[in-house]
Design a protein around this motif. Structure first.
Motif, PDB file in Angstrom:
ATOM      1  N   LEU A  28       0.836  -1.197   0.000  1.00  0.00           N
ATOM      2  CA  LEU A  28       0.000   0.000   0.000  1.00  0.00           C
ATOM      3  C   LEU A  28       0.871   1.247   0.000  1.00  0.00           C
ATOM      4  O   LEU A  28       0.500   2.283  -0.549  1.00  0.00           O
ATOM      5  CB  LEU A  28      -0.927  -0.013   1.223  1.00  0.00           C
ATOM      6  CG  LEU A  28      -1.945  -1.155   1.257  1.00  0.00           C
ATOM      7  CD1 LEU A  28      -2.754  -1.095   2.540  1.00  0.00           C
ATOM      8  CD2 LEU A  28      -2.869  -1.081   0.039  1.00  0.00           C
ATOM      9  N   GLU A  29       2.033   1.128   0.601  1.00  0.00           N
ATOM     10  CA  GLU A  29       3.004   2.208   0.586  1.00  0.00           C
ATOM     11  C   GLU A  29       4.366   1.647   0.203  1.00  0.00           C
ATOM     12  O   GLU A  29       4.636   0.462   0.408  1.00  0.00           O
ATOM     13  CB  GLU A  29       3.098   2.880   1.965  1.00  0.00           C
ATOM     14  CG  GLU A  29       1.817   3.584   2.404  1.00  0.00           C
ATOM     15  CD  GLU A  29       1.997   4.282   3.739  1.00  0.00           C
ATOM     16  OE1 GLU A  29       3.120   4.201   4.295  1.00  0.00           O
ATOM     17  OE2 GLU A  29       1.028   4.887   4.221  1.00  0.00           O
ATOM     18  N   VAL A  30       5.208   2.486  -0.362  1.00  0.00           N
ATOM     19  CA  VAL A  30       6.599   2.133  -0.632  1.00  0.00           C
ATOM     20  C   VAL A  30       7.426   2.716   0.508  1.00  0.00           C
ATOM     21  O   VAL A  30       7.399   3.925   0.745  1.00  0.00           O
ATOM     22  CB  VAL A  30       7.071   2.683  -1.984  1.00  0.00           C
ATOM     23  CG1 VAL A  30       8.539   2.349  -2.205  1.00  0.00           C
ATOM     24  CG2 VAL A  30       6.222   2.121  -3.118  1.00  0.00           C
ATOM     25  N   ALA A  31       8.130   1.849   1.208  1.00  0.00           N
ATOM     26  CA  ALA A  31       8.822   2.302   2.406  1.00  0.00           C
ATOM     27  C   ALA A  31      10.190   1.645   2.528  1.00  0.00           C
ATOM     28  O   ALA A  31      10.402   0.531   2.028  1.00  0.00           O
ATOM     29  CB  ALA A  31       7.979   1.971   3.642  1.00  0.00           C
ATOM     30  N   PRO A  32      11.125   2.322   3.182  1.00  0.00           N
ATOM     31  CA  PRO A  32      12.428   1.693   3.435  1.00  0.00           C
ATOM     32  C   PRO A  32      12.309   0.619   4.512  1.00  0.00           C
ATOM     33  O   PRO A  32      11.398   0.642   5.341  1.00  0.00           O
ATOM     34  CB  PRO A  32      13.294   2.866   3.912  1.00  0.00           C
ATOM     35  CG  PRO A  32      12.321   3.822   4.517  1.00  0.00           C
ATOM     36  CD  PRO A  32      11.059   3.699   3.704  1.00  0.00           C
ATOM     37  N   LYS A  33      13.246  -0.317   4.469  1.00  0.00           N
ATOM     38  CA  LYS A  33      13.209  -1.426   5.418  1.00  0.00           C
ATOM     39  C   LYS A  33      14.634  -1.895   5.689  1.00  0.00           C
ATOM     40  O   LYS A  33      15.465  -1.939   4.780  1.00  0.00           O
ATOM     41  CB  LYS A  33      12.388  -2.589   4.846  1.00  0.00           C
ATOM     42  CG  LYS A  33      12.345  -3.830   5.721  1.00  0.00           C
ATOM     43  CD  LYS A  33      11.596  -4.957   5.026  1.00  0.00           C
ATOM     44  CE  LYS A  33      11.589  -6.231   5.862  1.00  0.00           C
ATOM     45  NZ  LYS A  33      10.906  -7.347   5.162  1.00  0.00           N
TER      46      LYS A  33
END
Length: 222
Positions: free
Chosen positions: A165-170
């Motif tokens: 749903l979101e593009v996020a760092p990990k």
């Protein structure tokens, strides 16, 4: 005449025995130089939780040898390459699936897979106090040789991206290959890692030089 023929036959037999012994005897006349001593001082980006990894080289659950083989790369390639992999996902993936076998030895277990005439496996040599894992691999292809290599790995935390749903760092735990040392075909020497000192020596009794350090290598990790 009879004594002359006997003398000639004895001379021929003596020469044949000499040549046979010369061909079969170990190459003791060619002494190797003493081992080379090197030091390496570097702060590697090693995860503080590297000893808590689910998959390891020395105990269950073992890192699949197909992963190690893929990271080592083909022998036709020259020079070391930096390769990282999410070993937690790769170890249960279809891409690296294989029937893992474990052979008990006097030291560390030998972990391998075998497909037809090809076999690849590894033995854990040890880890430095800073977290560099040293692994001894053996590879055979169609019975043409048994090629030995030392691989150097670290467990590190890598930055990655997740998509949903979101593009996020990990932050993702990864296994990274930081170096490799070829030992040649049918290496029969000794390898040990104690007190952050790696010692690799050719076999005693005959000359079997190592590809890069003919007389052996003593590597001190600082």
């Amino acid at each position: 005449m009879f004594h002359t023929v006997c003398s000639l036959l004895c001379s021929v037999l003596t020469l044949c025995l000499f040549l046979s012994n010369a061909n079969c005897a170990p190459q003791q006349g060619h002494e190797l130089p003493p081992p080379v001593t090197k030091e390496i001082a570097h702060e590697w980006p090693i995860s503080p939780d590297w000893q808590k990894s689910t998959y390891t080289f020395h105990k269950e659950e073992f890192i699949n040898p197909k992963i190690v083989e893929a990271m080592q790369g083909p022998f036709a390639d020259s020079g070391s390459q930096i390769v990282s992999i999410n070993v937690h996902n790769a170890n249960i993936s279809n891409q690296f699936f294989s029937q893992v076998h474990v052979r008990t030895t006097n030291t560390m277990p030998y972990v391998y897979y075998k497909e037809q005439d090809n076999e690849f496996g590894y033995t854990f040599v040890g880890a430095t106090s800073s977290g560099i894992n040293v692994v001894h691999t053996l590879s055979t292809h169609n019975g043409s040789g048994i090629f030995h290599t030392l691989l150097f790995f670290i467990f590190t935390d890598s930055d990655s991206m997740t998509f949903g749903l979101e593009v996020a760092p990990k932050v993702q735990p990864t296994l990274t290959l930081i170096g490799s040392l070829p030992l040649g075909d049918r290496f029969a020497g000794t390898i040990s890692l104690e007190n952050d000192v790696l010692t690799v020596l050719p076999p005693k009794g005959f000359a079997q030089p190592l590809p890069l350090y003919s007389g052996g290598l003593i590597l001190r990790f600082k």
